[in-house]
Write a protein that holds these residues in place. Structure first.
Motif, PDB file in Angstrom:
ATOM      1  N   LEU A 196       0.858  -1.197   0.000  1.00 28.87           N
ATOM      2  CA  LEU A 196       0.000   0.000   0.000  1.00 28.87           C
ATOM      3  C   LEU A 196       0.886   1.236   0.000  1.00 28.87           C
ATOM      4  O   LEU A 196       1.770   1.363   0.834  1.00 28.87           O
TER       5      LEU A 196
ATOM      6  N   CYS B 279      -2.343  -3.556  -9.719  1.00 36.77           N
ATOM      7  CA  CYS B 279      -2.346  -2.310  -8.940  1.00 36.77           C
ATOM      8  C   CYS B 279      -3.732  -1.665  -9.004  1.00 36.77           C
ATOM      9  O   CYS B 279      -4.353  -1.630 -10.067  1.00 36.77           O
ATOM     10  N   TYR B 280      -4.186  -1.192  -7.855  1.00 35.55           N
ATOM     11  CA  TYR B 280      -5.492  -0.530  -7.751  1.00 35.55           C
ATOM     12  C   TYR B 280      -5.238   0.922  -7.346  1.00 35.55           C
ATOM     13  O   TYR B 280      -4.647   1.165  -6.297  1.00 35.55           O
TER      14      TYR B 280
ATOM     15  N   LEU C 272      -2.289   3.993  -3.969  1.00 32.07           N
ATOM     16  CA  LEU C 272      -1.906   2.833  -4.793  1.00 32.07           C
ATOM     17  C   LEU C 272      -1.855   1.590  -3.916  1.00 32.07           C
ATOM     18  O   LEU C 272      -1.268   1.625  -2.824  1.00 32.07           O
ATOM     19  N   ARG C 273      -2.441   0.515  -4.402  1.00 38.10           N
ATOM     20  CA  ARG C 273      -2.438  -0.750  -3.653  1.00 38.10           C
ATOM     21  C   ARG C 273      -2.189  -1.899  -4.626  1.00 38.10           C
ATOM     22  O   ARG C 273      -2.778  -1.928  -5.705  1.00 38.10           O
ATOM     23  N   VAL C 274      -1.339  -2.809  -4.233  1.00 38.17           N
ATOM     24  CA  VAL C 274      -1.030  -3.971  -5.076  1.00 38.17           C
ATOM     25  C   VAL C 274      -1.384  -5.257  -4.342  1.00 38.17           C
ATOM     26  O   VAL C 274      -1.152  -5.374  -3.139  1.00 38.17           O
TER      27      VAL C 274
END
Lengths: 519, 519
Positions: B120, B487-488, B135-137
Motif C-alpha cells: 500500500l 495495482c489498484y 496505490l495498492r497492489v
C-alpha cells in the motif's frame, strides 16, 4: 520503437533530428557497429562478478552518484532531450526529476535489502524418517542486461531510465542500446553514468552505451550469449521481434517488452449522467497530453448510449476541435499515426466526430476522435489495435451487458479506468473481475497517463501490453525482473554470502522456517 | 517425458503396463480425445472466477481435503503407482507422504497470506508539484493452468503433485494431462481430487484430468487460448516442444519446464584425499538410487587427477560392479538409456570403468561408470547431455584451473555439489561464483538426490535445467509461478478486495510506503 526505427545517417555522421523542423542537429556522433556491441557485452560480462559482489551500500551510493552526475548536466540534458524528441521543456524537466528520483528510490530499496528474498530453513538433524538439511535462499542478479531506450521517454525510459536503474540495483551490469532518435541525449546521459562508474571506482564494464542507426546493433546485443535478460519499451512489432530473437537463441532469455495498450476507460452510467462535461474535458486533456504519445494514453472510452453519452461526445468533440497540434517524436511515428487515422476513417461503422487543429511545423499530430458501436467494435479486430498518438475511440453500448461484452474482447492492457459515483458500485463490481484479468493497473476516477514511481505501482499487464504480465517496468517491483533465487544447502558459515550468514551482518529481514522476522 | 512418450493402446482400451514384465495391467480405462481436453479447459475457465474468489481459508481447507481424500485411497494408490512405475513400494510410500505433505504445506502458506504480496502506498494529496494517488497492489492467479504428469514421480510430480498443489494454492484452476505410463494411478488420484472438490462444494471445473496415449492431448491443452500457464517435468525434448508451442500462440504463455541436469559434483582436493572411499560409496548410492531416474541424479564428478582420485574411481567402480539392476520406468526410457550408454562407449577419450549387474526382468537399468579427462569433456558437447538413468562420468582434471574451466563449460543445472573439508575453503570459494551462475541449488558434503519440500528450497535453475531459472517447482516459492501483480489506484473501499481494504480483515502483513508491517 527502438528496433525498426532508423535515423538516416547524413553525410557527416550520426546526428539527431529536430522533429519540429526535420533538420539534423547537434554534433556528429560516433556510430557503433556490431563489433562494438560485442565488445561492450564482453566488458559487461567481465565486470559482472565484481559488480554483483558489491555491498548494498556501495551499490546504493553508485545509483545516487548517477543521479548526481545527471544533475551536474541537467540543463544540457534537458535541452538536448527536448530538441531531439520535440517534447516541451516543462515535460522534459518533469521527466528529468523522475529519472533522478527513481535512481534514488532504487538506492533506498537496495539498502533496505528485502529484494534479496532471504529465507532460512534451519537443519532438523533429529527429524524422522530423514533429517532436514540446512537450507538458505537468496536472490542473485541474472547477469548482463540489455536495455533498449524508448522513443517516447528520452530520459525516464532510456539510457538512465527505469530498466537501467532496476538492473543496476539488482546487481546486473548493463548495455544500453540508445534510441537512434536521441543520439545527443543518450551520449550526455551515458557520460554521466560513466562518470559515476569512475567516481564509484567500479569496473568500466558495469555500464556501456551503444548508439547508431543500424537495427543490427540491437539484434547483435540480444543474440549475444552473455546477455541474460532484455528490457524494452516500444512498439508491438519491435517487442515481438526481440522476443522471437531471444526465444530462438540456443539459450533462450526473457524479454521484458512493454509494447501496446489502448487503456480502456469505462464511464459508469450514474457518473456519466452526473458529469459528462467534466469527464469529456478530463478525457481530452489526457488523450492529447504529449501528442498522445504515452503507453497509458486512454485510446478507448466505453459507455452506454443515451443523452449523457451524446453530451460527452459533443463536448469532447468540441475540445478536440480546439486542440492545437503537437510535434510527434519522429517522422516515422508521425507517418504511422497518419496512416492509422486514415485506416480508421475507412472502417465500417466508425465515424470521425472531430479532428484537431493542424499547426505549423513538421510531424504535427492532429488529434482525432472517433465513435462506433459495441457491435462494430466487436466485429472489427483492427479497432483493438493501439494508435500511437492523440486518437480516441468512443464505443457506444446498448446496455450494461454490452459493456461487459466489450470488456471481454479486450486484449491485455497496462491500465483500465472506471469513472463512477457510489450509485455505480454494482455496475463497477461486475466489471472489476474482467478488468483484473486483462490489466496491470485499475484506476477509479482518474486518467491513466501519469505513472507514479512507487512501491505499489504496476506498469505492466497481460500480453500484448507486455510480453510478461508477471512483472512491472515502473516502481520498485521492477527489480524482480533481474533476480533469480539460489538455494544453499549445508554450506559452512565461511562460504555463505553475508546476507545468509547466521550473524546477519547486513541486518536484513529474513523468513525463518516460513515466518518473516523483521530486521 | 510426457509428450513424445506413448503407451500403445491394447485391443481392450487404454491400460497401464508393468515395466517389470512388459505386460498390460489394471482395468481398461477411458481414453480422452482432444475434444475432451477442450471441454476440460472450458470447465476450468468457467470455474476460475468462483475459485479465485474463495477466501484463503476455504482454499487451504480444500488443499487439506485433497490430502485427506488421498489418504483414504492410500493403499490402492501406492500399489498402483509401484506397479505402473516399477518403483519399489518403500520409495512410493515415501513419495505418497511427500505428496500429501506438500498439499498441507501449501495450505499453511495460503492461510498465512504473504504470497499475496500486498503493498500500500497511501495517497499524498498535498505533495508538490503533483499529489500522489492511493496505490495498492496484490497478486492474483494467472488463470487456468495446464499440468503435465512426470514419468519419474508418479505421485509427487503428477496429478496431485507440486505443480497442481501450487497452482491450486495460487487460486488457479488446473487441467492435468496424466502421464500415459500411469493411467491407473492418475485415475485414482484424480478421483481423490474430484472428491475433495465435491466435499469443498467448489465448481467441478476447478480440477480436471485428461488421459490417453495421444500426444495431441498435450498439444491441444497448451494451445488452448484459455490456458494461462504450463507446468511440466520431463525430458529436454518434451519441455522444449511445449515451450515452442506456447511461444507460438497468438497470446504466448509461460512454460515452467523442468528438463535436464547432470548435477555436477566437485570433489575438492583435501576432501578427496581425506575420504575417497566414503565419497565413492556415497556417490554410487546416490547415482543408482531409483535406477538413477532423478532430475537431481549426480551424473558428473569432477576432481583433480592423482592417487586419491584413482582410489575414488577404483572404489566406485567396484560398487558399480556390485550394483544390482533396477527396473526403469518405461520401455521407452530403458531403450533411450541403452542407446545413450552405447553412444557414450564410442566417444573418444571416454572409458567405461565399470558396469553393474544385469538382473532378470524387463527394462533393467544396468549401472555404468565412465571416466574421461577435462580436455576430452571440454571438446565433446555430447558429454554435457543428461543420461537419464544410473550412468556416471568422472572427469579428471590436471589442476585446479582445469576444474574451474570445466565448471565454466557446464550448462545450467538444478544442483551442484561440493565435497570439502576446511582446508578446501579457498578452492571452494573460487568455484562458488561459477556455480551460482549455473545452478539453482548448491550443496556441500551431501548428495543432490532428495529434494526437501521447504520454504527455502529451489528446484530450478538456468536453462536447460528449466525453461525459466527465476522460479522453482518444489517448495513454497513454487506458488510464485502462477501469480501476477495488479495495482489498484484510488479505488473506493467498497470496491477493494479484502486483502487491500483499510480494515485488513484477513490480518495480513503488508508493505506500507515501502516498509513491511507484520500482521
Amino acid at each position: 520503437m527502438s528496433i525498426g526505427t532508423q535515423t538516416a545517417p547524413d553525410q557527416t555522421g550520426f546526428r539527431g533530428v529536430d522533429p519540429r523542423t526535420g533538420q539534423s542537429i547537434g554534433p556528429s556522433l560516433p556510430v557503433d557497429d556490431t563489433a562494438s556491441v560485442t565488445a561492450a557485452v564482453e566488458r559487461a560480462e567481465a565486470a559482472f562478478e565484481a559488480y554483483r559482489a558489491t555491498s548494498p551500500d556501495i551499490r546504493a551510493r553508485f545509483l545516487e552518484a548517477i543521479a548526481g552526475s545527471l544533475e551536474t548536466r541537467r540543463e544540457a540534458i534537458i535541452a538536448s532531450a527536448s530538441t531531439e524528441s520535440g517534447l516541451p521543456i516543462p515535460r522534459i524537466t518533469g521527466e528529468f526529476g523522475r529519472t533522478t528520483g527513481q535512481l534514488k528510490l532504487f538506492a533506498s530499496v537496495v539498502r533496505q535489502g528485502d529484494w534479496l528474498g532471504v529465507r532460512l530453513d534451519p537443519a532438523l538433524p533429529d527429524r524422522a524418517p530423514l533429517p532436514r538439511p540446512d537450507l538458505r535462499v537468496r536472490r542473485i542478479p541474472v547477469g548482463p542486461v540489455a536495455v533498449f531506450g524508448a522513443s517516447n521517454f528520452p530520459l525516464a525510459f532510456s539510457v538512465a531510465g527505469g530498466d537501467t536503474a532496476s538492473a543496476l540495483a539488482a546487481g546486473c551490469t548493463v548495455v544500453v542500446r540508445g534510441h537512434p532518435a536521441h543520439p545527443g541525449t543518450s551520449a550526455l546521459v551515458g557520460e554521466a553514468i560513466d562518470e559515476a562508474v569512475r567516481l564509484s571506482e567500479l569496473p568500466a564494464g558495469v555500464f556501456s552505451l551503444v548508439s547508431g542507426p543500424d537495427i543490427a546493433l540491437g539484434q547483435t546485443l540480444v543474440g549475444d550469449p552473455r546477455i541474460a535478460s532484455v528490457g524494452f519499451t516500444g512498439s508491438r512489432n519491435g517487442g515481438l521481434a526481440l522476443a522471437r530473437l531471444a526465444a530462438e537463441r540456443p539459450v533462450p532469455i526473457p524479454v521484458f517488452a512493454e509494447m501496446s495498450s489502448i487503456n480502456p476507460v469505462f464511464l459508469c452510467p450514474a457518473a456519466l449522467e452526473a458529469g459528462a462535461d467534466a469527464l469529456a474535458d478530463g478525457f481530452v486533456a489526457s488523450l492529447t497530453l504529449g501528442a498522445g504519445q504515452f503507453c497509458t494514453n486512454p485510446g478507448v472510452v466505453i459507455a452506454i448510449k443515451g443523452a449523457s453519452l451524446d453530451a460527452f461526445v459533443a463536448r469532447a468533440g468540441k475540445a478536440i476541435e480546439a486542440a492545437t497540434s503537437s510535434t510527434m517524436l519522429t517522422a516515422g511515428i508521425h507517418a504511422a499515426y497518419d496512416r492509422a487515422i486514415h485506416a480508421r476513417n475507412s472502417v465500417a461503422g466508425v465515424t470521425c466526430v472531430a479532428s484537431g487543429q493542424l499547426g505549423d511545423g513538421e510531424n504535427q499530430c492532429r488529434a482525432a476522435l472517433f465513435t462506433t458501436t459495441a457491435a462494430h467494435f466487436n466485429a472489427e479486430p483492427s479497432l483493438t489495435d493501439e494508435v500511437f498518438g492523440a486518437s480516441g475511440l468512443i464505443i457506444a453500448c446498448d446496455d450494461a451487458e454490452a459493456v461487459l461484452d466489450v470488456a471481454r474482447r479486450l486484449e491485455g492492457q497496462l491500465t483500465a479506468t472506471l469513472h463512477m459515483v457510489p450509485a455505480d458500485e454494482p455496475f463497477a463490481k461486475g466489471l472489476l473481475p474482467l478488468l483484473e484479468r486483462r490489466c496491470g493497473r485499475i484506476l477509479v476516477n482518474g486518467w491513466p497517463t501519469g505513472v507514479e514511481v512507487a512501491h505499489a505501482m504496476v506498469h505492466g499487464g497481460p500480453f500484448p501490453s507486455t510480453t510478461d504480465g508477471r512483472f512491472t517496468s515502473v516502481g520498485t517491483l521492477a527489480i524482480d525482473r533481474f533476480l533469480r533465487p539460489v538455494c544453499y544447502q549445508n554450506l559452512p558459515q565461511a562460504l555463505l554470502p553475508p546476507e545468509l550468514a547466521d550473524a546477519n551482518p547486513l541486518g536484513l529481514s529474513r523468513r525463518i522456517d516460513g515466518v518473516l522476522k523483521l530486521a
